[in-house]
Design a protein around this motif. Sequence first.
Motif, PDB file in Angstrom:
ATOM      1  N   GLY A 182       9.246  17.349 -30.087  1.00 18.40           N
ATOM      2  CA  GLY A 182       7.870  17.215 -29.638  1.00 18.40           C
ATOM      3  C   GLY A 182       7.780  16.704 -28.212  1.00 18.40           C
ATOM      4  O   GLY A 182       8.673  16.013 -27.716  1.00 18.40           O
ATOM      5  N   ILE A 183       6.682  17.040 -27.544  1.00 15.23           N
ATOM      6  CA  ILE A 183       6.496  16.713 -26.133  1.00 15.23           C
ATOM      7  C   ILE A 183       5.655  15.444 -26.001  1.00 15.23           C
ATOM      8  O   ILE A 183       4.600  15.326 -26.624  1.00 15.23           O
ATOM      9  N   TYR A 184       6.105  14.533 -25.158  1.00 14.50           N
ATOM     10  CA  TYR A 184       5.402  13.275 -24.929  1.00 14.50           C
ATOM     11  C   TYR A 184       4.685  13.217 -23.580  1.00 14.50           C
ATOM     12  O   TYR A 184       3.749  12.430 -23.423  1.00 14.50           O
ATOM     13  N   SER A 185       5.136  13.986 -22.598  1.00 20.36           N
ATOM     14  CA  SER A 185       4.601  13.833 -21.245  1.00 20.36           C
ATOM     15  C   SER A 185       4.705  15.142 -20.475  1.00 20.36           C
ATOM     16  O   SER A 185       5.688  15.872 -20.619  1.00 20.36           O
ATOM     17  N   VAL A 186       3.681  15.448 -19.683  1.00 23.10           N
ATOM     18  CA  VAL A 186       3.725  16.563 -18.739  1.00 23.10           C
ATOM     19  C   VAL A 186       3.144  16.098 -17.413  1.00 23.10           C
ATOM     20  O   VAL A 186       2.198  15.308 -17.388  1.00 23.10           O
ATOM     21  N   ALA A 187       3.713  16.581 -16.309  1.00 19.94           N
ATOM     22  CA  ALA A 187       3.212  16.206 -14.984  1.00 19.94           C
ATOM     23  C   ALA A 187       3.496  17.334 -14.002  1.00 19.94           C
ATOM     24  O   ALA A 187       4.607  17.877 -13.971  1.00 19.94           O
ATOM     25  N   PHE A 188       2.486  17.686 -13.201  1.00 21.51           N
ATOM     26  CA  PHE A 188       2.654  18.665 -12.131  1.00 21.51           C
ATOM     27  C   PHE A 188       3.243  18.013 -10.890  1.00 21.51           C
ATOM     28  O   PHE A 188       2.998  16.835 -10.615  1.00 21.51           O
ATOM     29  N   SER A 189       3.987  18.807 -10.119  1.00 28.01           N
ATOM     30  CA  SER A 189       4.354  18.378  -8.772  1.00 28.01           C
ATOM     31  C   SER A 189       3.106  18.358  -7.908  1.00 28.01           C
ATOM     32  O   SER A 189       2.092  18.990  -8.246  1.00 28.01           O
ATOM     33  N   PRO A 190       3.118  17.626  -6.790  1.00 27.42           N
ATOM     34  CA  PRO A 190       1.908  17.525  -5.963  1.00 27.42           C
ATOM     35  C   PRO A 190       1.345  18.863  -5.505  1.00 27.42           C
ATOM     36  O   PRO A 190       0.122  19.007  -5.369  1.00 27.42           O
ATOM     37  N   ASP A 191       2.197  19.857  -5.267  1.00 19.59           N
ATOM     38  CA  ASP A 191       1.702  21.161  -4.825  1.00 19.59           C
ATOM     39  C   ASP A 191       1.380  22.089  -5.996  1.00 19.59           C
ATOM     40  O   ASP A 191       0.970  23.238  -5.796  1.00 19.59           O
ATOM     41  N   GLY A 192       1.565  21.626  -7.231  1.00 22.20           N
ATOM     42  CA  GLY A 192       1.227  22.409  -8.411  1.00 22.20           C
ATOM     43  C   GLY A 192       2.195  23.512  -8.752  1.00 22.20           C
ATOM     44  O   GLY A 192       1.947  24.282  -9.678  1.00 22.20           O
ATOM     45  N   SER A 193       3.334  23.590  -8.060  1.00 22.86           N
ATOM     46  CA  SER A 193       4.251  24.702  -8.279  1.00 22.86           C
ATOM     47  C   SER A 193       5.295  24.428  -9.354  1.00 22.86           C
ATOM     48  O   SER A 193       5.918  25.357  -9.878  1.00 22.86           O
ATOM     49  N   ARG A 194       5.520  23.171  -9.669  1.00 24.27           N
ATOM     50  CA  ARG A 194       6.510  22.794 -10.671  1.00 24.27           C
ATOM     51  C   ARG A 194       5.856  21.886 -11.708  1.00 24.27           C
ATOM     52  O   ARG A 194       4.821  21.272 -11.455  1.00 24.27           O
ATOM     53  N   LEU A 195       6.485  21.814 -12.860  1.00 21.43           N
ATOM     54  CA  LEU A 195       6.017  20.906 -13.905  1.00 21.43           C
ATOM     55  C   LEU A 195       7.222  20.277 -14.569  1.00 21.43           C
ATOM     56  O   LEU A 195       8.232  20.942 -14.819  1.00 21.43           O
ATOM     57  N   VAL A 196       7.125  18.974 -14.850  1.00 20.47           N
ATOM     58  CA  VAL A 196       8.172  18.279 -15.578  1.00 20.47           C
ATOM     59  C   VAL A 196       7.589  17.802 -16.906  1.00 20.47           C
ATOM     60  O   VAL A 196       6.439  17.357 -16.966  1.00 20.47           O
ATOM     61  N   SER A 197       8.373  17.939 -17.965  1.00 19.66           N
ATOM     62  CA  SER A 197       7.929  17.555 -19.303  1.00 19.66           C
ATOM     63  C   SER A 197       8.993  16.681 -19.955  1.00 19.66           C
ATOM     64  O   SER A 197      10.192  16.910 -19.791  1.00 19.66           O
ATOM     65  N   GLY A 198       8.533  15.662 -20.709  1.00 19.53           N
ATOM     66  CA  GLY A 198       9.443  14.763 -21.404  1.00 19.53           C
ATOM     67  C   GLY A 198       9.286  14.922 -22.902  1.00 19.53           C
ATOM     68  O   GLY A 198       8.181  15.100 -23.410  1.00 19.53           O
ATOM     69  N   SER A 199      10.390  14.824 -23.631  1.00 20.04           N
ATOM     70  CA  SER A 199      10.395  15.186 -25.050  1.00 20.04           C
ATOM     71  C   SER A 199      11.179  14.194 -25.895  1.00 20.04           C
ATOM     72  O   SER A 199      12.039  13.454 -25.394  1.00 20.04           O
ATOM     73  N   GLU A 200      10.908  14.236 -27.196  1.00 22.90           N
ATOM     74  CA  GLU A 200      11.679  13.444 -28.141  1.00 22.90           C
ATOM     75  C   GLU A 200      13.096  13.982 -28.298  1.00 22.90           C
ATOM     76  O   GLU A 200      13.930  13.354 -28.974  1.00 22.90           O
ATOM     77  N   ASP A 201      13.401  15.122 -27.668  1.00 17.84           N
ATOM     78  CA  ASP A 201      14.762  15.650 -27.720  1.00 17.84           C
ATOM     79  C   ASP A 201      15.698  14.976 -26.718  1.00 17.84           C
ATOM     80  O   ASP A 201      16.823  15.409 -26.511  1.00 17.84           O
ATOM     81  N   ALA A 202      15.221  13.878 -26.074  1.00 16.26           N
ATOM     82  CA  ALA A 202      16.000  13.065 -25.137  1.00 16.26           C
ATOM     83  C   ALA A 202      16.216  13.755 -23.791  1.00 16.26           C
ATOM     84  O   ALA A 202      17.139  13.399 -23.052  1.00 16.26           O
ATOM     85  N   THR A 203      15.357  14.713 -23.452  1.00 12.37           N
ATOM     86  CA  THR A 203      15.428  15.349 -22.135  1.00 12.37           C
ATOM     87  C   THR A 203      14.055  15.397 -21.484  1.00 12.37           C
ATOM     88  O   THR A 203      13.024  15.364 -22.156  1.00 12.37           O
ATOM     89  N   ALA A 204      14.081  15.485 -20.165  1.00  9.33           N
ATOM     90  CA  ALA A 204      12.945  15.974 -19.399  1.00  9.33           C
ATOM     91  C   ALA A 204      13.386  17.289 -18.784  1.00  9.33           C
ATOM     92  O   ALA A 204      14.556  17.451 -18.406  1.00  9.33           O
ATOM     93  N   ARG A 205      12.458  18.247 -18.700  1.00  6.36           N
ATOM     94  CA  ARG A 205      12.786  19.559 -18.168  1.00  6.36           C
ATOM     95  C   ARG A 205      11.811  19.925 -17.063  1.00  6.36           C
ATOM     96  O   ARG A 205      10.615  19.670 -17.186  1.00  6.36           O
ATOM     97  N   CYS A 206      12.343  20.514 -16.007  1.00  5.14           N
ATOM     98  CA  CYS A 206      11.517  20.928 -14.878  1.00  5.14           C
ATOM     99  C   CYS A 206      11.451  22.454 -14.844  1.00  5.14           C
ATOM    100  O   CYS A 206      12.468  23.137 -15.021  1.00  5.14           O
ATOM    101  N   TYR A 207      10.233  22.974 -14.615  1.00  2.24           N
ATOM    102  CA  TYR A 207       9.985  24.418 -14.651  1.00  2.24           C
ATOM    103  C   TYR A 207       9.252  24.881 -13.396  1.00  2.24           C
ATOM    104  O   TYR A 207       8.515  24.113 -12.766  1.00  2.24           O
TER     105      TYR A 207
END
Length: 298
Positions: A182-207
């Motif tokens: 499950g996902i706990y957190s999402v945040a956009f980069s300041p320019d809106g081009s990237r997003l980072v998400s944090g999860s209960e799977d012990a990772t954050a992922r950037c897209y």
Amino acid sequence: MGSAPSTRCSECRLLATGRIHNIAIARDGTRIVSGGEGCESRVWDGTGTVTTVIGDSVKSCAFSRDGARLLTGGWDNCARLWDAASGALERTFEGHGGAVYGCAFADGGDGRLVTGSRDRTARVWDSASGAVLATHGGHGESVTCCALSDARGASGSWDRGVRVWSAATGELHVVLEGHGGGIYSVAFSPDGSRLVSGSEDATARCYDVWTGAPLFVLAHDRTVRCCAFSDDGAWIVSASYDATARIYNGATGEEETKLRGHAEKVLCCTFSRDGETVFTGSRDGTVRTWDVGHITKY
């Protein structure tokens, strides 16, 4: 880049009558809001002094970019907008069919708000009128977190998915895949081009927001509860149940340093506006201020 030198920190302690499970920190460090199991939600100043009490039904909370206003999501299916200094209630937002698990101000500070709910929807609101501007459905389980850039909204869910959608219409843009929990957190980069998400799977992922392509994975030892970009987009900070926060290079995902010192789960993290300070809040009842200028200027 190699490991950064040890990082100096200071702390203030939040004295709560119950277990703290949500904390938000204004980006200048002058205001903190805490809430928890069996305790009132309180606004504190940077010295750890309570300045106002805002009730006991708060599930989620967020400060505006200037720290002047506070947004809370409640177990009673409502979101509320407060004056952070006085604690005066400015507006109540009604319409969700379940508890409001996530809430955020628009990154650009344009008066829009976004909420995510147990009812599996995310909604964009006009803070002045209280009107719903867009609704996004499609998640298979509760929406736990949300973010709002200029044109896009993002929502994360217990269904393990992150969805990016139009902030004007709610129409789906792309589904970001790869998390195993499950996902706990999402945040956009300041320019809106990237997003980072944090999860209960012990990772954050950037897209990449436009294509949905994964860029890199940021590893912790336990659930990643919160993640955020610095104002210049050059750095990412993440907070974890492993009792650390970590700073990563925002372009490569390389880990620069671990921030150690909390005794329990770290629930939130944010950069100061100048990027030289990181604030972290923990279930141990403390908020720590970390001097990271030697890292972010490296």
